[in-house]
Design a protein around this motif. Structure first.
Motif, PDB file in Angstrom:
ATOM      1  N   GLN A  46      31.817 102.408  -7.276  1.00  0.00           N
ATOM      2  CA  GLN A  46      31.254 103.030  -6.078  1.00  0.00           C
ATOM      3  C   GLN A  46      32.188 102.838  -4.879  1.00  0.00           C
ATOM      4  N   VAL A  47      32.719 101.639  -4.741  1.00  0.00           N
ATOM      5  CA  VAL A  47      33.647 101.375  -3.632  1.00  0.00           C
ATOM      6  C   VAL A  47      34.892 102.245  -3.774  1.00  0.00           C
ATOM      7  N   LYS A  48      35.426 102.324  -4.992  1.00  0.00           N
ATOM      8  CA  LYS A  48      36.600 103.171  -5.220  1.00  0.00           C
ATOM      9  C   LYS A  48      36.289 104.627  -4.882  1.00  0.00           C
ATOM     10  N   SER A  49      35.120 105.070  -5.300  1.00  0.00           N
ATOM     11  CA  SER A  49      34.717 106.451  -5.024  1.00  0.00           C
ATOM     12  C   SER A  49      34.615 106.692  -3.524  1.00  0.00           C
ATOM     13  N   GLN A  50      34.013 105.754  -2.800  1.00  0.00           N
ATOM     14  CA  GLN A  50      33.902 105.898  -1.348  1.00  0.00           C
ATOM     15  C   GLN A  50      35.272 105.867  -0.685  1.00  0.00           C
ATOM     16  N   ILE A  51      36.140 104.998  -1.164  1.00  0.00           N
ATOM     17  CA  ILE A  51      37.499 104.929  -0.608  1.00  0.00           C
ATOM     18  C   ILE A  51      38.225 106.244  -0.853  1.00  0.00           C
ATOM     19  N   ASP A  52      38.108 106.773  -2.068  1.00  0.00           N
ATOM     20  CA  ASP A  52      38.744 108.056  -2.375  1.00  0.00           C
ATOM     21  C   ASP A  52      38.203 109.170  -1.484  1.00  0.00           C
ATOM     22  N   ARG A  53      36.879 109.174  -1.288  1.00  0.00           N
ATOM     23  CA  ARG A  53      36.260 110.200  -0.445  1.00  0.00           C
ATOM     24  C   ARG A  53      36.741 110.060   0.995  1.00  0.00           C
ATOM     25  N   LEU A  54      36.746 108.840   1.507  1.00  0.00           N
ATOM     26  CA  LEU A  54      37.191 108.619   2.886  1.00  0.00           C
ATOM     27  C   LEU A  54      38.676 108.910   3.046  1.00  0.00           C
ATOM     28  N   LYS A  57      39.007 112.600   3.264  1.00  0.00           N
ATOM     29  CA  LYS A  57      38.631 113.079   4.594  1.00  0.00           C
ATOM     30  C   LYS A  57      39.717 112.766   5.610  1.00  0.00           C
TER      31      LYS A  57
END
Length: 120
Positions: A46-54, A57
């Motif tokens: 989840q953290v990796k996914s959020q980092i990738d998303r951010l 952006k």
């Protein structure tokens, strides 16, 4: 990390002091460790996914601002080129006018000298 170690130590002590057979305790500990590892991996994902998303952006915003900066740069570059070209044209015109004035003055001076040298 210390909190996680404390939780694991507490769980281990709880399982070891529980009134179960050794086999049941080992199975429960193994299941708990596996569940904890699964939760950890899910959290990491989840953290990796959020980092990738951010990061995506941030890259999009950086590209957007870079595009705007390039547009502004091009605008000022073109305005500067236009202003320089205009000033060059005015300078050329002024130079040519001065040359024409000097040539006219020289010609008038020559004509005056010719008139002065002619015998009547």
């Amino acid at each position: 990390m210390s909190f996680l170690r404390g939780v694991l130590a507490g769980l281990a002590i709880g399982y070891l002091t529980a009134p179960r057979s050794g086999k049941d305790t080992r199975e429960k500990l193994t299941k708990g460790a596996n569940d904890l590892q699964d939760q950890w991996e899910e959290g990491v994902n989840q953290v990796k996914s959020q980092i990738d998303r951010l990061t995506g952006k941030a890259e999009a915003k950086a590209d957007q601002y870079a595009g705007k900066a390039e547009e502004i740069f091009d605008k000022y570059k073109n305005e500067t080129k236009s202003a320089v070209s205009e000033k060059q044209d005015r300078a050329k015109t002024a130079y040519n006018n001065k040359v024409n004035d000097a040539a006219s003055s020289a010609k008038a001076g020559i004509n005056h000298a010719e008139d002065a040298l002619k015998l009547n």
